[in-house]
Design an enzyme around this catalytic site. Sequence first.
Site, mmCIF file in Angstrom:
data_model
loop_
_atom_site.group_PDB
_atom_site.id
_atom_site.type_symbol
_atom_site.label_atom_id
_atom_site.label_comp_id
_atom_site.label_asym_id
_atom_site.label_seq_id
_atom_site.Cartn_x
_atom_site.Cartn_y
_atom_site.Cartn_z
ATOM 1 N N TYR A 112 0.860 -1.190 0.000
ATOM 2 C CA TYR A 112 0.000 0.000 0.000
ATOM 3 C C TYR A 112 0.891 1.233 0.000
ATOM 4 C CZ TYR A 112 -3.353 3.531 1.671
ATOM 5 O OH TYR A 112 -4.129 4.646 1.809
ATOM 6 N N ASP B 280 9.195 2.759 -0.268
ATOM 7 C CA ASP B 280 8.186 3.434 0.529
ATOM 8 C C ASP B 280 8.409 3.037 1.987
ATOM 9 O OD1 ASP B 280 6.015 4.431 1.822
ATOM 10 O OD2 ASP B 280 4.515 3.598 0.457
ATOM 11 N N LYS C 106 4.253 9.070 8.786
ATOM 12 C CA LYS C 106 4.045 8.480 10.112
ATOM 13 C C LYS C 106 5.077 8.959 11.158
ATOM 14 C CE LYS C 106 0.928 5.110 8.344
ATOM 15 N NZ LYS C 106 0.928 4.383 7.090
#
Length: 438
Positions: free
Chosen positions: A148, A243, A271
């Site tokens: 994702y 990522d 994050k």
Amino acid sequence: MARRLNRGASAELFARAQRALPGGVSSPVRAFKAVGGTPLFFASADGAWFTDADGNRYLDFVQSWGPSILGHAHPEVVAAVQAAAARGLSFGAPHAGEVELAERVKALYPGVDRVRFTSSGTEATMSAIRLARGATGRSRLVKFSGCYHGHSDGLLVAAGSGAITFGQPSSAGVPAEIARLTSVLPLDDEQALAALFAAHGREIAAVILEPVPANNGLLLQRPEFLRRLRELCTQHGALLIFDEVISGFRVALGGAAELYGVQPDLATFGKILGGGMPVGAFAGPAPLFEHLAPLGPVYQAGTLSGNPVAMAAGRATLQVLQRDGVLAKLDRLGHRMESRLQPALQRSDWPVAFCRLGSLFWFAFGARTAPTRAEDVAGDAAALYRTFHAECLDAGVYLAPSAYEVGFLSAAHTEADIERATETMLQALAATFAEARR
Ligand SMILES: *Cc1c(COP(=O)(O)O)cnc(C)c1O
């Protein structure tokens, strides 16, 4: 085993929320659709714990999906945010705080000379891909099934049937014309990788992956697979994008690049980098960033990018992570959890595997060994997880409301918290499989 907790206030808020927010939430997985029941409404959170709207306390293994690696409302992060806020919430102009955070990222992550801040991980990956396309003059993007990368159009693409597929949209509203520019491969498969590069190598602008795939369970990859991917990208002039929105500053201070010794061309963060405030970033070598506005023709911007309050939260978080040797502590906690769970799972005949890397953990329901590809994740995992999740929740242990989301340890979890949680998890597993047999 479990005490029934009163969730009246959460239920009332959820009913009200559904009349104001689509599905009652601001982001879909929060709605508890995958596990059933009412989502808990948070009232406050500190350290490893949070309090819900009914006043119940829960031991939190979601930790805002990763940002609060130090635990909720860490005093130093809160103080940094308060001090920054008092000096101005947003400038829309350069300031020292963004330079300092960029310098910290440069010092920690291999091969980074330049950092562009965004306000989310989605923007970071979307912009990194635009930069890769602008720099290579190519259009095709390659991603892996089960990874994702946020919700931009070209990344909401799932695998088709064959090993080499042109992507099908996995969301309504993504035009097939856009999805076709994305090729999807299975993880952990050098042959599929080589075949795609042989057929389309010269069209590929970039290959993006989570080097520690943690959004479809925890699908840990062999370092050889990552090294082969690195080689093929270099050979064919395609850029490799790691990522690291979850893995960055978590699996090592230098992310998966440091852990596995494989250096990407571009890395994306989010994050932890915002320490709980909205932050993302993409980063890499200086020559690549010559293509990015204002230096070059690839456009990317953001009113709140480099926001001073968010930058302060990120600086404080990275400073504590580094200063206090937090990652080593987290690994000890993770090891303790594993050493309690693994022998019990081995002794049992339960179809579940426990997977862990550092502070990330996942129960792979329906499997006895850790899967490495999305295609190998068992189809009945979600049904088993529903019971497991409900049992843990009733006992005050908060896990992600989806079978495919990982658990997060924070520096605020204590050894006693881990003991308590693993005890709860083992009882919940026993209840889950007892029910499944009935
Ligand atoms: C969370 C996540 C994103 C998206 O970040 P947002 O801040 O939610 O937009 C991208 N990539 C990975 C690996 C993520 O885990």
